[in-house]
Scaffold this motif. Structure first.
Motif, PDB file in Angstrom:
ATOM      1  N   GLU A 190       0.848  -1.188   0.000  1.00  0.00           N
ATOM      2  CA  GLU A 190       0.000   0.000   0.000  1.00  0.00           C
ATOM      3  C   GLU A 190       0.888   1.244   0.000  1.00  0.00           C
ATOM      4  O   GLU A 190       2.098   1.151   0.134  1.00  0.00           O
ATOM      5  CB  GLU A 190      -0.915   0.031   1.242  1.00  0.00           C
ATOM      6  N   GLU A 191       0.271   2.404  -0.158  1.00  0.00           N
ATOM      7  CA  GLU A 191       1.023   3.649  -0.128  1.00  0.00           C
ATOM      8  C   GLU A 191       1.799   3.745   1.184  1.00  0.00           C
ATOM      9  O   GLU A 191       1.240   3.636   2.263  1.00  0.00           O
ATOM     10  CB  GLU A 191       0.090   4.853  -0.276  1.00  0.00           C
ATOM     11  N   SER A 192       3.110   3.945   1.093  1.00  0.00           N
ATOM     12  CA  SER A 192       3.958   3.973   2.283  1.00  0.00           C
ATOM     13  C   SER A 192       3.889   5.325   2.970  1.00  0.00           C
ATOM     14  O   SER A 192       3.421   6.321   2.400  1.00  0.00           O
ATOM     15  CB  SER A 192       5.401   3.670   1.903  1.00  0.00           C
ATOM     16  N   GLY A 193       4.386   5.339   4.216  1.00  0.00           N
ATOM     17  CA  GLY A 193       4.446   6.598   4.942  1.00  0.00           C
ATOM     18  C   GLY A 193       5.306   7.621   4.239  1.00  0.00           C
ATOM     19  O   GLY A 193       5.021   8.818   4.261  1.00  0.00           O
ATOM     20  N   GLU A 195       5.724   7.901   0.940  1.00  0.00           N
ATOM     21  CA  GLU A 195       4.940   8.433  -0.179  1.00  0.00           C
ATOM     22  C   GLU A 195       3.879   9.418   0.303  1.00  0.00           C
ATOM     23  O   GLU A 195       3.656  10.463  -0.318  1.00  0.00           O
ATOM     24  CB  GLU A 195       4.294   7.282  -0.940  1.00  0.00           C
ATOM     25  N   LYS A 196       3.217   9.095   1.426  1.00  0.00           N
ATOM     26  CA  LYS A 196       2.212  10.007   1.977  1.00  0.00           C
ATOM     27  C   LYS A 196       2.844  11.327   2.390  1.00  0.00           C
ATOM     28  O   LYS A 196       2.311  12.406   2.104  1.00  0.00           O
ATOM     29  CB  LYS A 196       1.527   9.359   3.181  1.00  0.00           C
ATOM     30  N   ARG A 199       3.700  13.344  -0.654  1.00  0.00           N
ATOM     31  CA  ARG A 199       2.515  13.864  -1.344  1.00  0.00           C
ATOM     32  C   ARG A 199       1.871  14.994  -0.567  1.00  0.00           C
ATOM     33  O   ARG A 199       1.385  15.974  -1.142  1.00  0.00           O
ATOM     34  CB  ARG A 199       1.522  12.715  -1.559  1.00  0.00           C
ATOM     35  N   THR A 200       1.873  14.903   0.766  1.00  0.00           N
ATOM     36  CA  THR A 200       1.184  15.887   1.612  1.00  0.00           C
ATOM     37  C   THR A 200       2.129  16.909   2.214  1.00  0.00           C
ATOM     38  O   THR A 200       1.702  17.767   2.986  1.00  0.00           O
ATOM     39  CB  THR A 200       0.453  15.167   2.746  1.00  0.00           C
ATOM     40  N   ASP A 203       2.445  15.164   6.178  1.00  0.00           N
ATOM     41  CA  ASP A 203       1.407  14.465   6.937  1.00  0.00           C
ATOM     42  C   ASP A 203       1.342  13.002   6.488  1.00  0.00           C
ATOM     43  O   ASP A 203       0.929  12.694   5.379  1.00  0.00           O
ATOM     44  CB  ASP A 203       0.054  15.140   6.711  1.00  0.00           C
ATOM     45  N   GLN A 204       1.748  12.074   7.386  1.00  0.00           N
ATOM     46  CA  GLN A 204       1.696  10.657   7.049  1.00  0.00           C
ATOM     47  C   GLN A 204       0.304  10.068   7.214  1.00  0.00           C
ATOM     48  O   GLN A 204       0.064   8.938   6.784  1.00  0.00           O
ATOM     49  CB  GLN A 204       2.671   9.857   7.936  1.00  0.00           C
ATOM     50  N   GLY A 205      -0.603  10.814   7.864  1.00  0.00           N
ATOM     51  CA  GLY A 205      -1.923  10.241   8.127  1.00  0.00           C
ATOM     52  C   GLY A 205      -1.830   9.154   9.188  1.00  0.00           C
ATOM     53  O   GLY A 205      -0.976   9.192  10.082  1.00  0.00           O
TER      54      GLY A 205
END
Length: 367
Positions: A190-193, A195-196, A199-200, A203-205
């Motif tokens: 899945e989208e890794s921390g 990548e998050k 992208r943001t 913010d890793q979510g």
């Protein structure tokens, strides 16, 4: 080995002043030079030191009065460092290697060794590899399957050349070089921390567990003619296409070139430079020590990056940059000067605030 002054002059393409038949065994700094040495004093700053020595012959700056210095012969050169290149090339005997195959070397079936090559002790050359004519390969070198190394190459002790690597003529690799290791490329289901965050912008979510899966490197490394790589430097092979190093590029010690990079011709990459994957470096680029280059960016031709520069975005042709993040060198110097003045500026601001407070009865502007 003995040399004559005339031999060195011929190498440099310069006329001999005085007695060109005088022989010497080595070069020396001016003050330490004895009667059997060639003194290197290619700047007026060395004139006094030359008088302190005992040299009979010297290489001097253009226009020097060699007779007044008590010399019997001299070579006058207009560009000191260029002359140094010619002198050191003429006097450097290089590593001693016997032509032929050392008894402890292993050459697998199907490997080809060019005429006049010297293969040292405990070298391993795998099946399908091709070694060019007059190549010199020192001890404990490994050349993997189907690698190709051009004519007149010099591979020093402990060099590792990976599978399917292609290297041009007159290649030099200093001890411990590794070319063609697997690229550092991994992915999560899945989208890794990472990548998050990218992208943001931070913010890793929601934080979740993640496992890394290797993306294998199917490409290799392609290196042009007249390339040199310094001790313990590494060049990773590409994921699909080859990692490329252009003709004439010189790479210092402890340099890391990641997968899928394309480095142009006649570049200089100084010690501890690091290139992340997928970037394109133009021709005649100079990256000073500890320069870092982010992934998937383009650096134009004739760029110069000062020491410690960190390059995160595209750089245009001919720019001279410095700092972290990289900016034009003149801008970086202005920023540095401003930073040095900052403590004093803050003191002045504090003094001004106290003065204003006194004038307003102790009330601040925002009261």
């Amino acid at each position: 080995m003995m040399y004559t002054l005339s031999q060195i002059a011929q190498t440099l393409g310069r006329p001999v002043e005085g007695d060109g038949t005088i022989r010497f065994a080595r070069v020396a700094e001016p003050a330490a030079a004895g009667p059997g040495d060639l003194a290197l004093a290619m700047s007026p700053a060395y004139a006094e030191a030359l008088h302190a020595g005992q040299a009979r012959v010297a290489v001097l700056w253009e226009g020097a009065d060699w007779r007044a210095m008590g010399l019997e012969g001299a070579i006058l050169v207009p560009r000191a460092r260029l002359a140094m290149a010619g002198i050191t090339a003429a006097l450097d005997p290089g590593p001693r290697m016997n032509v032929g195959l050392h008894p402890t070397a292993i050459v697998e079936d199907g490997a080809q060794i060019g005429e006049g090559a010297a293969i040292g002790p405990f070298v391993v050359i795998a099946a399908g590899a091709r070694i060019g004519a007059r190549a010199r390969i020192a001890g404990h070198v490994t050349v993997a399957e189907e690698a190709v190394i051009g004519d007149d190459a010099l591979l020093m002790q402990g060099v590792r050349i990976g599978a399917r690597v292609r290297i041009g003529d007159r290649f030099i690799a200093q001890p411990g070089v590794v070319i063609g290791g697997d690229g550092f490329s991994f992915v999560t289901p899945e989208e890794s921390g990472v990548e998050k965050a990218r992208r943001t912008l931070g913010d890793q979510g929601e934080i979740t567990q993640q496992k890394w899966t290797r993306i294998h490197s199917l490409g290799s490394v392609r290196i042009g003619d007249d390339v040199e790589v310094g001790a313990n430097s590494t060049i990773d092979r590409g994921t699909v296409a080859d990692t490329v190093i252009g003709r004439g590029t010189k790479i210092d010690n402890l340099v890391m070139i990641g997968h899928n990079n394309r480095v142009g011709e006649d570049c200089l990459l100084c010690g501890q430079v690091g290139l992340a994957g997928g970037s394109t470096i133009g021709d005649r680029v100079v990256l000073a020590g500890k320069v870092g280059v982010s992934d998937n960016i383009t650096i134009g031709n004739d760029v110069v990056a000062g020491g410690g520069t960190e390059i995160y975005s595209r750089v245009r042709d001919g720019e001279v940059i410095m700092g972290s993040p990289a900016v034009k060198m003149e801008t970086n110097m202005a920023m540095y000067r401003a930073l040095r003045r900052l403590p004093r500026a803050l003191e002045q601001l504090s003094e001004l605030r106290r003065a204003v407070a006194g004038m307003t009865g102790g009330k601040r502007d925002d009261d």
